[in-house]
Design a protein around this motif. Structure first.
Motif, PDB file in Angstrom:
ATOM      1  N   GLU A  44       1.005  -1.284   0.143  1.00 17.06           N
ATOM      2  CA  GLU A  44       0.097   0.033   0.040  1.00 17.06           C
ATOM      3  C   GLU A  44       0.839   1.161   0.204  1.00 17.06           C
ATOM      4  O   GLU A  44       0.550   2.501  -0.604  1.00 17.06           O
ATOM      5  CB  GLU A  44      -0.909  -0.057   1.258  1.00 17.06           C
ATOM      6  CG  GLU A  44      -2.034  -1.005   1.094  1.00 17.06           C
ATOM      7  CD  GLU A  44      -2.740  -1.217   2.217  1.00 17.06           C
ATOM      8  OE1 GLU A  44      -2.413  -0.737   3.355  1.00 17.06           O
ATOM      9  OE2 GLU A  44      -3.793  -1.715   2.080  1.00 17.06           O
ATOM     10  N   GLY A  45       1.964   1.015   0.811  1.00 14.60           N
ATOM     11  CA  GLY A  45       2.950   2.419   0.729  1.00 14.60           C
ATOM     12  C   GLY A  45       3.403   2.645  -0.706  1.00 14.60           C
ATOM     13  O   GLY A  45       3.547   3.813  -1.102  1.00 14.60           O
ATOM     14  N   TRP A  46       3.709   1.551  -1.298  1.00 16.12           N
ATOM     15  CA  TRP A  46       4.276   1.268  -2.727  1.00 16.12           C
ATOM     16  C   TRP A  46       3.418   2.385  -3.740  1.00 16.12           C
ATOM     17  O   TRP A  46       3.415   3.147  -4.646  1.00 16.12           O
ATOM     18  CB  TRP A  46       4.803   0.386  -3.284  1.00 16.12           C
ATOM     19  CG  TRP A  46       5.514   0.251  -4.716  1.00 16.12           C
ATOM     20  CD1 TRP A  46       6.386   1.159  -5.079  1.00 16.12           C
ATOM     21  CD2 TRP A  46       5.089  -0.982  -5.555  1.00 16.12           C
ATOM     22  NE1 TRP A  46       6.736   0.679  -6.375  1.00 16.12           N
ATOM     23  CE2 TRP A  46       6.040  -0.468  -6.674  1.00 16.12           C
ATOM     24  CE3 TRP A  46       4.158  -1.851  -5.626  1.00 16.12           C
ATOM     25  CZ2 TRP A  46       6.024  -1.309  -7.812  1.00 16.12           C
ATOM     26  CZ3 TRP A  46       4.232  -2.403  -6.850  1.00 16.12           C
ATOM     27  CH2 TRP A  46       5.103  -2.185  -7.845  1.00 16.12           C
ATOM     28  N   ASP A  47       1.970   1.605  -3.460  1.00 10.18           N
ATOM     29  CA  ASP A  47       0.866   2.410  -4.246  1.00 10.18           C
ATOM     30  C   ASP A  47       0.824   3.724  -3.917  1.00 10.18           C
ATOM     31  O   ASP A  47       0.534   4.520  -4.773  1.00 10.18           O
ATOM     32  CB  ASP A  47      -0.535   1.503  -3.920  1.00 10.18           C
ATOM     33  CG  ASP A  47      -1.771   2.095  -4.549  1.00 10.18           C
ATOM     34  OD1 ASP A  47      -1.611   2.890  -5.407  1.00 10.18           O
ATOM     35  OD2 ASP A  47      -2.725   1.936  -4.153  1.00 10.18           O
ATOM     36  N   ASP A  48       0.830   4.221  -2.743  1.00 11.52           N
ATOM     37  CA  ASP A  48       0.755   5.542  -2.424  1.00 11.52           C
ATOM     38  C   ASP A  48       1.496   6.440  -2.984  1.00 11.52           C
ATOM     39  O   ASP A  48       1.796   7.674  -3.115  1.00 11.52           O
ATOM     40  CB  ASP A  48       0.659   5.790  -0.790  1.00 11.52           C
ATOM     41  CG  ASP A  48      -0.668   5.282  -0.156  1.00 11.52           C
ATOM     42  OD1 ASP A  48      -1.509   5.037  -0.777  1.00 11.52           O
ATOM     43  OD2 ASP A  48      -0.723   4.944   1.192  1.00 11.52           O
ATOM     44  N   ALA A  49       2.981   5.739  -2.903  1.00 12.25           N
ATOM     45  CA  ALA A  49       4.234   6.571  -3.830  1.00 12.25           C
ATOM     46  C   ALA A  49       4.274   6.518  -5.206  1.00 12.25           C
ATOM     47  O   ALA A  49       5.347   6.634  -5.815  1.00 12.25           O
ATOM     48  CB  ALA A  49       5.453   5.960  -2.978  1.00 12.25           C
ATOM     49  N   SER A  50       2.969   6.196  -5.596  1.00 13.34           N
ATOM     50  CA  SER A  50       2.617   6.195  -7.201  1.00 13.34           C
ATOM     51  C   SER A  50       3.675   5.162  -7.958  1.00 13.34           C
ATOM     52  O   SER A  50       4.092   5.462  -9.083  1.00 13.34           O
ATOM     53  CB  SER A  50       3.052   7.563  -7.728  1.00 13.34           C
ATOM     54  OG  SER A  50       2.087   8.431  -7.339  1.00 13.34           O
ATOM     55  N   PHE A  51       3.918   4.189  -7.277  1.00 17.92           N
ATOM     56  CA  PHE A  51       4.870   2.838  -7.559  1.00 17.92           C
ATOM     57  C   PHE A  51       6.053   3.313  -8.082  1.00 17.92           C
ATOM     58  O   PHE A  51       6.589   2.824  -9.096  1.00 17.92           O
ATOM     59  CB  PHE A  51       4.045   2.089  -8.882  1.00 17.92           C
ATOM     60  CG  PHE A  51       2.779   1.774  -8.409  1.00 17.92           C
ATOM     61  CD1 PHE A  51       2.518   0.651  -7.658  1.00 17.92           C
ATOM     62  CD2 PHE A  51       1.551   2.262  -8.722  1.00 17.92           C
ATOM     63  CE1 PHE A  51       1.158   0.009  -7.079  1.00 17.92           C
ATOM     64  CE2 PHE A  51       0.161   1.935  -8.471  1.00 17.92           C
ATOM     65  CZ  PHE A  51       0.142   0.759  -7.737  1.00 17.92           C
ATOM     66  N   SER A  52       6.624   4.185  -7.298  1.00 20.77           N
ATOM     67  CA  SER A  52       8.170   4.542  -7.400  1.00 20.77           C
ATOM     68  C   SER A  52       9.003   3.159  -7.445  1.00 20.77           C
ATOM     69  O   SER A  52       8.768   2.490  -6.576  1.00 20.77           O
ATOM     70  CB  SER A  52       8.396   5.642  -6.482  1.00 20.77           C
ATOM     71  OG  SER A  52       8.691   5.166  -5.303  1.00 20.77           O
ATOM     72  N   ASP A  53      10.260   3.332  -7.963  1.00 24.06           N
ATOM     73  CA  ASP A  53      11.251   2.262  -7.979  1.00 24.06           C
ATOM     74  C   ASP A  53      11.623   2.117  -6.774  1.00 24.06           C
ATOM     75  O   ASP A  53      12.098   0.914  -6.159  1.00 24.06           O
ATOM     76  CB  ASP A  53      12.357   2.582  -9.065  1.00 24.06           C
ATOM     77  CG  ASP A  53      11.716   2.449 -10.770  1.00 24.06           C
ATOM     78  OD1 ASP A  53      10.752   1.886 -10.772  1.00 24.06           O
ATOM     79  OD2 ASP A  53      12.504   3.235 -11.455  1.00 24.06           O
ATOM     80  N   GLU A  54      12.068   3.340  -5.918  1.00 21.91           N
ATOM     81  CA  GLU A  54      12.752   3.236  -4.651  1.00 21.91           C
ATOM     82  C   GLU A  54      11.548   2.501  -3.589  1.00 21.91           C
ATOM     83  O   GLU A  54      12.224   1.722  -2.914  1.00 21.91           O
ATOM     84  CB  GLU A  54      12.858   4.504  -4.135  1.00 21.91           C
ATOM     85  CG  GLU A  54      13.567   5.401  -4.946  1.00 21.91           C
ATOM     86  CD  GLU A  54      13.320   6.860  -5.059  1.00 21.91           C
ATOM     87  OE1 GLU A  54      12.521   7.264  -4.348  1.00 21.91           O
ATOM     88  OE2 GLU A  54      13.591   7.516  -6.199  1.00 21.91           O
ATOM     89  N   GLY A  55      10.351   2.588  -3.757  1.00 15.72           N
ATOM     90  CA  GLY A  55       9.447   1.907  -2.919  1.00 15.72           C
ATOM     91  C   GLY A  55       8.954   0.763  -2.924  1.00 15.72           C
ATOM     92  O   GLY A  55       8.134   0.185  -2.271  1.00 15.72           O
ATOM     93  N   GLU A  56       9.357   0.098  -4.173  1.00 13.94           N
ATOM     94  CA  GLU A  56       8.794  -1.214  -4.452  1.00 13.94           C
ATOM     95  C   GLU A  56       9.053  -2.311  -3.318  1.00 13.94           C
ATOM     96  O   GLU A  56      10.214  -2.536  -2.984  1.00 13.94           O
ATOM     97  CB  GLU A  56       9.495  -1.645  -5.819  1.00 13.94           C
ATOM     98  CG  GLU A  56       8.802  -3.114  -6.262  1.00 13.94           C
ATOM     99  CD  GLU A  56       9.447  -3.434  -7.654  1.00 13.94           C
ATOM    100  OE1 GLU A  56       8.760  -4.328  -8.390  1.00 13.94           O
ATOM    101  OE2 GLU A  56      10.108  -2.466  -8.330  1.00 13.94           O
TER     102      GLU A  56
END
Length: 191
Positions: A44-56
């Motif tokens: 969900e955090g990755w989704d909230d971060a617009s699927f950024s490469d860093e948060g995958e």
């Protein structure tokens, strides 16, 4: 760690059946409830971060999130197995049970806790009290579209908590919280 399942209109037996199904899915996957919830949080955090490469999410987090989603689906399927299709909800609210006194409070206890937390609040809060939202949400579980009622309580309480950062008097803010709690109570009386 225990699980909490909320399905409006479900009996305690149906809820227990749903929780058992969720636990069985997690056991088969070899993933604990906390690992699965943490995986879902990462996803969900990755989704909230617009699927950024860093948060995958890592592969382990992704597998854990998948197990959580399967457990949630199994919980809903088991809980509502005998329900007619038109009554069956599309999703179940599966959560970790981390604060049983708050999360499992019955109606009268939840209302008393909300009022006691409001009375004790001195307006010098630095950290938000998560109990408020949990209690308000648990009261409104059987209300259609309860978001405005829950938001009224949580927003008013947050303003009360942070009243020390303004020069405004605290008591009107406290009364606003009580008014929001009263409105939530009135809306849930018939449920």
């Amino acid at each position: 760690m225990d699980l909490l399942l909320t399905v409006p209109g479900a009996s305690p037996e149906e809820i227990a059946r749903g929780i058992a199904a969720a636990e069985a899915v997690l056991d088969r996957a070899g993933i604990t409830a906390i690992e699965a919830a943490e995986g879902m949080f990462a996803l969900e955090g990755w989704d909230d971060a617009s699927f950024s490469d860093e948060g995958e999410p890592t592969e382990e987090e992704d597998e854990a999130a998948s197990a959580w989603m399967k457990a949630s689906r199994a919980a809903l399927d088991a809980c509502c197995a005998d329900w007619p299709a038109e009554k069956r909800p599309v999703a179940a609210d599966l959560q970790l049970l981390v604060d049983p006194a708050t999360q499992l409070a019955d109606r009268s206890t939840a209302l008393a806790m909300l009022r006691a937390l409001t009375a004790a609040q001195d307006g010098k809060g630095e950290f938000m009290n998560s109990q408020i939202g949990i209690l308000a949400d648990s009261l409104a579980v059987d209300v259609d579209n309860p978001r405005d009622l829950i938001a009224a309580v949580t927003v008013a309480f947050t303003r009360l908590e942070l009243a020390g950062f303004t020069d405004e008097p605290i008591e009107p803010k406290r009364q606003t919280v009580y008014d929001a709690i009263d409105a939530l109570e009135a809306a849930t009386t018939s449920h």
